[in-house]
Design a protein around this motif. Structure first.
Motif, PDB file in Angstrom:
ATOM      1  N   GLN A  59       0.769  -1.075  -0.051  1.00  0.00           N
ATOM      2  CA  GLN A  59      -0.011   0.013  -0.052  1.00  0.00           C
ATOM      3  C   GLN A  59       0.771   1.281   0.164  1.00  0.00           C
ATOM      4  O   GLN A  59       0.523   2.169  -0.836  1.00  0.00           O
ATOM      5  N   ASP A  64       1.351   1.464  -5.690  1.00  0.00           N
ATOM      6  CA  ASP A  64       0.872   0.967  -6.818  1.00  0.00           C
ATOM      7  C   ASP A  64      -0.144  -0.235  -6.389  1.00  0.00           C
ATOM      8  O   ASP A  64       0.258  -1.304  -5.897  1.00  0.00           O
ATOM      9  N   PRO A  65      -1.505   0.014  -6.930  1.00  0.00           N
ATOM     10  CA  PRO A  65      -2.309  -0.949  -6.440  1.00  0.00           C
ATOM     11  C   PRO A  65      -2.115  -2.212  -6.628  1.00  0.00           C
ATOM     12  O   PRO A  65      -2.406  -3.400  -6.154  1.00  0.00           O
ATOM     13  N   ALA A  66      -1.419  -2.365  -7.770  1.00  0.00           N
ATOM     14  CA  ALA A  66      -1.204  -3.589  -8.539  1.00  0.00           C
ATOM     15  C   ALA A  66      -0.193  -4.544  -7.652  1.00  0.00           C
ATOM     16  O   ALA A  66      -0.138  -5.739  -7.562  1.00  0.00           O
ATOM     17  N   LEU A  92      -0.569  -4.836  -4.512  1.00  0.00           N
ATOM     18  CA  LEU A  92      -1.314  -5.663  -3.744  1.00  0.00           C
ATOM     19  C   LEU A  92      -1.817  -6.971  -4.114  1.00  0.00           C
ATOM     20  O   LEU A  92      -1.874  -7.963  -3.286  1.00  0.00           O
ATOM     21  N   THR A  93      -1.956  -7.072  -5.246  1.00  0.00           N
ATOM     22  CA  THR A  93      -2.269  -8.309  -5.938  1.00  0.00           C
ATOM     23  C   THR A  93      -1.355  -9.557  -6.063  1.00  0.00           C
ATOM     24  O   THR A  93      -1.489 -10.400  -6.232  1.00  0.00           O
ATOM     25  N   GLY A 149      -6.269  -9.307  -0.980  1.00  0.00           N
ATOM     26  CA  GLY A 149      -5.312  -8.601  -1.640  1.00  0.00           C
ATOM     27  C   GLY A 149      -6.010  -7.901  -3.010  1.00  0.00           C
ATOM     28  O   GLY A 149      -5.841  -6.664  -3.167  1.00  0.00           O
ATOM     29  N   THR A 150      -6.943  -8.710  -3.688  1.00  0.00           N
ATOM     30  CA  THR A 150      -7.351  -8.165  -4.811  1.00  0.00           C
ATOM     31  C   THR A 150      -8.347  -7.020  -4.576  1.00  0.00           C
ATOM     32  O   THR A 150      -8.587  -6.086  -5.057  1.00  0.00           O
ATOM     33  N   ALA A 179      -6.758  -3.892  -3.687  1.00  0.00           N
ATOM     34  CA  ALA A 179      -6.092  -3.287  -4.898  1.00  0.00           C
ATOM     35  C   ALA A 179      -7.338  -2.586  -5.596  1.00  0.00           C
ATOM     36  O   ALA A 179      -7.110  -1.511  -6.091  1.00  0.00           O
ATOM     37  N   GLU A 229      -8.129   0.581  -4.038  1.00  0.00           N
ATOM     38  CA  GLU A 229      -7.210   1.796  -4.082  1.00  0.00           C
ATOM     39  C   GLU A 229      -7.212   2.304  -5.544  1.00  0.00           C
ATOM     40  O   GLU A 229      -6.917   3.721  -5.920  1.00  0.00           O
ATOM     41  N   TRP A 230      -7.514   1.319  -6.474  1.00  0.00           N
ATOM     42  CA  TRP A 230      -7.785   1.699  -8.053  1.00  0.00           C
ATOM     43  C   TRP A 230      -9.090   2.754  -8.074  1.00  0.00           C
ATOM     44  O   TRP A 230      -9.007   3.869  -8.736  1.00  0.00           O
TER      45      TRP A 230
END
Length: 220
Positions: free
Chosen positions: A68, A72-74, A76-77, A91-92, A95, A98-99
């Motif tokens: 976090q 970069d939200p990605a 988190l995945t 995690g998804t 994310a 966040e997006w």
């Protein structure tokens, strides 16, 4: 003399009893030892497993916080990609949140749709992803698909029943079915378990639609 005989017989009986118990122990004592070892070993294994789970959860949480902070939200995945389905789903969802907050609605929709359609996803997290999908897509979602999802999510006792009913009311307004929406909102307002935030949103919708304040809380 009788007392001496009684004492003698008692001593003999005690010796015989001890010999019998000793014989039983020699024959079956290993079973008791195995049971004791099993109990002690089970307790040790349980404590070790709990300790390992706590360490793994702490490490995962630290990794999520670091992702976090990266902005970069990605990221988190990508935390623990080979971990449990539940952690990957969380995690998804994080994310996607966040997006959505940063204006990346398309990426958020893609993330929650993938999770919502994943047959291996955890039930509650999958339903949360379905609800988020409805909320993110809004009126652009196919009406039949939205109705199918919300019907499932708003079933009695479902974890997101009340929020799904709220989305049903919004969908009715989007379809220009104002009277049906008002009826549904009033029904929701009479249900137990409404959060203060949801109660406030329903009240605001009713004021906009009818000029009426929210209905009284059941039991008041």
């Amino acid at each position: 003399m009788a007392n001496q005989n009684d004492s003698f017989f008692n001593e003999v009986t005690d010796e015989l009893r001890r010999d019998k118990l000793f014989g039983l122990f020699r024959r079956y004592g290993w079973i008791a030892i195995l049971v004791i070892l099993g109990i002690v070993g089970g307790a040790i294994w349980r404590e070790w497993s709990l300790s390992r789970e706590r360490q793994e959860a702490r490490a995962w949480g630290d990794a999520i916080l670091a992702a976090q902070a990266s902005g970069d939200p990605a990221a988190l995945t990508k935390v623990d990609p080979d971990g449990s389905n539940e952690r990957k789903a969380l995690g998804t969802l994080l994310a996607a949140g966040e997006w959505a907050e940063s204006g990346g609605t398309d990426a958020a929709v893609e993330a929650v749709r993938t999770l919502a359609e994943d047959s291996e996803s955890d039930g509650v997290l999958k339903e949360l992803a379905q609800l988020k999908l409805v909320m993110l897509t809004g009126s652009s979602m196919d009406a039949a698909e939205k109705d199918q999802i919300l019907t499932h999510l708003s079933r009695t006792g479902a974890p997101f029943e009340l929020l799904a009913l709220e989305q049903k009311a919004i969908a009715l307004l989007e379809a220009d079915r104002e009277e049906d929406a008002i009826t549904l909102i009033r029904q929701i307002q009479q249900k137990e378990g409404l959060s203060e935030a949801l109660r406030q949103r329903l009240s605001e919708m009713m004021i906009v639609l009818t000029g009426e304040p929210e209905s009284s809380v059941p039991g008041e």
